[in-house]
Design a protein around this motif. Sequence first.
Motif, PDB file in Angstrom:
ATOM      1  N   SER A  25      45.803  18.725  40.256  1.00 49.12           N
ATOM      2  CA  SER A  25      45.965  19.377  38.964  1.00 49.12           C
ATOM      3  C   SER A  25      46.847  20.615  39.109  1.00 49.12           C
ATOM      4  O   SER A  25      46.873  21.271  40.151  1.00 49.12           O
ATOM      5  CB  SER A  25      44.594  19.776  38.398  1.00 49.12           C
ATOM      6  N   LYS A  26      47.557  20.938  38.055  1.00 47.55           N
ATOM      7  CA  LYS A  26      48.509  22.040  38.084  1.00 47.55           C
ATOM      8  C   LYS A  26      47.799  23.366  37.848  1.00 47.55           C
ATOM      9  O   LYS A  26      47.010  23.502  36.920  1.00 47.55           O
ATOM     10  CB  LYS A  26      49.583  21.828  37.008  1.00 47.55           C
ATOM     11  N   ILE A  27      48.066  24.336  38.715  1.00 47.88           N
ATOM     12  CA  ILE A  27      47.541  25.681  38.512  1.00 47.88           C
ATOM     13  C   ILE A  27      48.691  26.667  38.644  1.00 47.88           C
ATOM     14  O   ILE A  27      49.652  26.426  39.373  1.00 47.88           O
ATOM     15  CB  ILE A  27      46.422  26.044  39.517  1.00 47.88           C
ATOM     16  N   GLN A  28      48.616  27.758  37.915  1.00 47.37           N
ATOM     17  CA  GLN A  28      49.670  28.762  37.925  1.00 47.37           C
ATOM     18  C   GLN A  28      49.119  30.088  38.420  1.00 47.37           C
ATOM     19  O   GLN A  28      48.008  30.475  38.054  1.00 47.37           O
ATOM     20  CB  GLN A  28      50.251  28.942  36.516  1.00 47.37           C
ATOM     21  N   PRO A  29      49.868  30.792  39.249  1.00 44.92           N
ATOM     22  CA  PRO A  29      49.404  32.113  39.692  1.00 44.92           C
ATOM     23  C   PRO A  29      49.464  33.110  38.541  1.00 44.92           C
ATOM     24  O   PRO A  29      50.261  32.980  37.613  1.00 44.92           O
ATOM     25  CB  PRO A  29      50.400  32.482  40.792  1.00 44.92           C
ATOM     26  N   LYS A  30      48.615  34.110  38.604  1.00 49.41           N
ATOM     27  CA  LYS A  30      48.634  35.183  37.615  1.00 49.41           C
ATOM     28  C   LYS A  30      49.836  36.074  37.869  1.00 49.41           C
ATOM     29  O   LYS A  30      50.072  36.509  38.990  1.00 49.41           O
ATOM     30  CB  LYS A  30      47.344  36.003  37.709  1.00 49.41           C
ATOM     31  N   ILE A  31      50.619  36.312  36.810  1.00 53.20           N
ATOM     32  CA  ILE A  31      51.805  37.148  36.952  1.00 53.20           C
ATOM     33  C   ILE A  31      51.382  38.614  36.982  1.00 53.20           C
ATOM     34  O   ILE A  31      50.722  39.097  36.059  1.00 53.20           O
ATOM     35  CB  ILE A  31      52.797  36.907  35.796  1.00 53.20           C
ATOM     36  N   SER A  32      51.770  39.309  38.026  1.00 50.74           N
ATOM     37  CA  SER A  32      51.394  40.726  38.173  1.00 50.74           C
ATOM     38  C   SER A  32      52.189  41.585  37.199  1.00 50.74           C
ATOM     39  O   SER A  32      53.383  41.359  36.973  1.00 50.74           O
ATOM     40  CB  SER A  32      51.660  41.208  39.604  1.00 50.74           C
ATOM     41  N   ARG A  33      51.515  42.568  36.643  1.00 51.67           N
ATOM     42  CA  ARG A  33      52.158  43.548  35.776  1.00 51.67           C
ATOM     43  C   ARG A  33      52.019  44.934  36.386  1.00 51.67           C
ATOM     44  O   ARG A  33      51.050  45.226  37.079  1.00 51.67           O
ATOM     45  CB  ARG A  33      51.560  43.502  34.374  1.00 51.67           C
ATOM     46  N   ILE A  34      52.990  45.755  36.145  1.00 46.07           N
ATOM     47  CA  ILE A  34      53.034  47.085  36.729  1.00 46.07           C
ATOM     48  C   ILE A  34      51.902  47.936  36.172  1.00 46.07           C
ATOM     49  O   ILE A  34      51.685  47.989  34.962  1.00 46.07           O
ATOM     50  CB  ILE A  34      54.395  47.739  36.459  1.00 46.07           C
ATOM     51  N   GLN A  35      51.178  48.578  37.075  1.00 45.31           N
ATOM     52  CA  GLN A  35      50.060  49.438  36.705  1.00 45.31           C
ATOM     53  C   GLN A  35      50.344  50.878  37.141  1.00 45.31           C
ATOM     54  O   GLN A  35      51.227  51.139  37.961  1.00 45.31           O
ATOM     55  CB  GLN A  35      48.768  48.949  37.378  1.00 45.31           C
ATOM     56  N   LYS A  36      49.572  51.806  36.592  1.00 46.94           N
ATOM     57  CA  LYS A  36      49.679  53.193  37.024  1.00 46.94           C
ATOM     58  C   LYS A  36      49.328  53.296  38.514  1.00 46.94           C
ATOM     59  O   LYS A  36      48.454  52.578  38.996  1.00 46.94           O
ATOM     60  CB  LYS A  36      48.746  54.088  36.202  1.00 46.94           C
ATOM     61  N   SER A  37      50.031  54.160  39.199  1.00 46.86           N
ATOM     62  CA  SER A  37      49.884  54.393  40.644  1.00 46.86           C
ATOM     63  C   SER A  37      50.517  53.304  41.490  1.00 46.86           C
ATOM     64  O   SER A  37      50.428  53.364  42.731  1.00 46.86           O
ATOM     65  CB  SER A  37      48.412  54.566  41.043  1.00 46.86           C
ATOM     66  N   ARG A 171      34.219  27.628  58.108  1.00 45.60           N
ATOM     67  CA  ARG A 171      35.251  27.108  57.225  1.00 45.60           C
ATOM     68  C   ARG A 171      34.696  26.579  55.910  1.00 45.60           C
ATOM     69  O   ARG A 171      35.455  26.265  55.001  1.00 45.60           O
ATOM     70  CB  ARG A 171      36.044  26.017  57.947  1.00 45.60           C
ATOM     71  N   THR A 172      33.392  26.468  55.816  1.00 47.65           N
ATOM     72  CA  THR A 172      32.787  25.931  54.590  1.00 47.65           C
ATOM     73  C   THR A 172      32.362  27.023  53.618  1.00 47.65           C
ATOM     74  O   THR A 172      31.892  26.722  52.525  1.00 47.65           O
ATOM     75  CB  THR A 172      31.551  25.075  54.931  1.00 47.65           C
ATOM     76  N   ASN A 173      32.529  28.285  54.004  1.00 46.88           N
ATOM     77  CA  ASN A 173      31.992  29.378  53.186  1.00 46.88           C
ATOM     78  C   ASN A 173      32.900  30.613  53.273  1.00 46.88           C
ATOM     79  O   ASN A 173      32.467  31.693  53.645  1.00 46.88           O
ATOM     80  CB  ASN A 173      30.572  29.728  53.641  1.00 46.88           C
ATOM     81  N   VAL A 174      34.185  30.419  52.926  1.00 49.00           N
ATOM     82  CA  VAL A 174      35.149  31.516  52.979  1.00 49.00           C
ATOM     83  C   VAL A 174      34.970  32.385  51.734  1.00 49.00           C
ATOM     84  O   VAL A 174      34.995  31.905  50.614  1.00 49.00           O
ATOM     85  CB  VAL A 174      36.584  30.976  53.053  1.00 49.00           C
ATOM     86  N   MET A 175      34.786  33.682  51.954  1.00 52.52           N
ATOM     87  CA  MET A 175      34.493  34.604  50.853  1.00 52.52           C
ATOM     88  C   MET A 175      35.761  35.364  50.446  1.00 52.52           C
ATOM     89  O   MET A 175      36.505  35.855  51.296  1.00 52.52           O
ATOM     90  CB  MET A 175      33.419  35.605  51.283  1.00 52.52           C
ATOM     91  N   ILE A 176      36.000  35.440  49.130  1.00 49.38           N
ATOM     92  CA  ILE A 176      37.103  36.224  48.574  1.00 49.38           C
ATOM     93  C   ILE A 176      36.533  37.256  47.617  1.00 49.38           C
ATOM     94  O   ILE A 176      35.809  36.897  46.684  1.00 49.38           O
ATOM     95  CB  ILE A 176      38.131  35.348  47.844  1.00 49.38           C
ATOM     96  N   LEU A 177      36.812  38.527  47.892  1.00 51.11           N
ATOM     97  CA  LEU A 177      36.405  39.611  47.013  1.00 51.11           C
ATOM     98  C   LEU A 177      37.624  40.058  46.210  1.00 51.11           C
ATOM     99  O   LEU A 177      38.680  40.326  46.789  1.00 51.11           O
ATOM    100  CB  LEU A 177      35.851  40.801  47.800  1.00 51.11           C
ATOM    101  N   ARG A 178      37.465  40.134  44.895  1.00 53.31           N
ATOM    102  CA  ARG A 178      38.599  40.446  44.010  1.00 53.31           C
ATOM    103  C   ARG A 178      38.137  41.359  42.892  1.00 53.31           C
ATOM    104  O   ARG A 178      36.994  41.274  42.435  1.00 53.31           O
ATOM    105  CB  ARG A 178      39.187  39.152  43.430  1.00 53.31           C
ATOM    106  N   GLU A 179      39.040  42.216  42.446  1.00 53.93           N
ATOM    107  CA  GLU A 179      38.738  43.097  41.312  1.00 53.93           C
ATOM    108  C   GLU A 179      39.645  42.742  40.151  1.00 53.93           C
ATOM    109  O   GLU A 179      40.875  42.717  40.287  1.00 53.93           O
ATOM    110  CB  GLU A 179      38.943  44.567  41.698  1.00 53.93           C
ATOM    111  N   ASN A 180      39.022  42.446  39.001  1.00 52.62           N
ATOM    112  CA  ASN A 180      39.754  42.125  37.780  1.00 52.62           C
ATOM    113  C   ASN A 180      39.348  43.084  36.683  1.00 52.62           C
ATOM    114  O   ASN A 180      38.199  43.078  36.236  1.00 52.62           O
ATOM    115  CB  ASN A 180      39.474  40.677  37.325  1.00 52.62           C
ATOM    116  N   ASN A 181      40.298  43.928  36.274  1.00 51.93           N
ATOM    117  CA  ASN A 181      40.035  44.888  35.198  1.00 51.93           C
ATOM    118  C   ASN A 181      38.783  45.727  35.460  1.00 51.93           C
ATOM    119  O   ASN A 181      37.956  45.940  34.569  1.00 51.93           O
ATOM    120  CB  ASN A 181      39.901  44.151  33.857  1.00 51.93           C
ATOM    121  N   GLY A 182      38.642  46.163  36.695  1.00 54.89           N
ATOM    122  CA  GLY A 182      37.519  47.013  37.061  1.00 54.89           C
ATOM    123  C   GLY A 182      36.236  46.272  37.382  1.00 54.89           C
ATOM    124  O   GLY A 182      35.245  46.885  37.776  1.00 54.89           O
TER     125      GLY A 182
END
Length: 251
Positions: A25-37, A171-182
């Motif tokens: 299935s087709k997935i698209q990356p999130k386009i980054s936008r310029i933020q403060k700092s 390899r069965t439990n790879v963890m990704i920590l991410r922050e989205n809008n705080g």
Amino acid sequence: MQSCITTPPIAYFQTSDSLRFQQLSKIQPKISRIQKSDILAITVGSLNEESNAILNFANVNALTTTTFPNIQLGQRGQPLGYLVDSTGHVEVPFVGRVKLVGMTLEEAASVVRNEVEKSLKNPAVNVRFLNHKFSVLGEVNRPATYNLLDDRTTLPEALAMAGDLTVYGNRTNVMILRENNGIREVAKVNLLTQEVLNSPYYYLQNGDLIYIEPVKSKATYTEQKVQLAPIYTSIATTVIVFGTLLVNLFK
């Protein structure tokens, strides 16, 4: 002791489908936008070499940074770049303050180009992030923080940069920590199946932290070594003492 340790399967992206070709299935990356700092590299090319040198000064000159073990000797530090201030503006030579917050890199390049054209003829403008990074920790061969060069960097590519997982990596439990809008998110994916290829965490984002936990066999092996260490020490001490007595007897 070694027989108690089982080697986990390490064949990635397995599927029960026996077909030799499979369309995902087709997935698209999130386009980054310029933020403060954010710190931006704004490069300008024109026929005026003197103006180019002034405009590109922040991209050529680097901050003094600490050298870490994973950084090769001779590698220069972080370029100064253009800082997006608390109001969303950057200060560009010949142009002045330009508001770029909330724009994509392509939109920002177009805005800067329009402003630079007032002073230079037919300039070529390129804008890139300098501060976007991701980190890989845990059971990998080269844990470190890496530059995130674009929005199309994938999780498998990130693990390849870190030298792949060690034999003890889960390899069965790879963890990704991410922050989205705080809001902080924690996701787990399985590298042994095609789950990761369709995951919204397949493409990395700025600030992502990838953690590879150890399999239980490593903990078992480590505990065994700790438990057996006193025994090995006692045996070695006994051998030394016995050897010393034999030497004294045959003097």
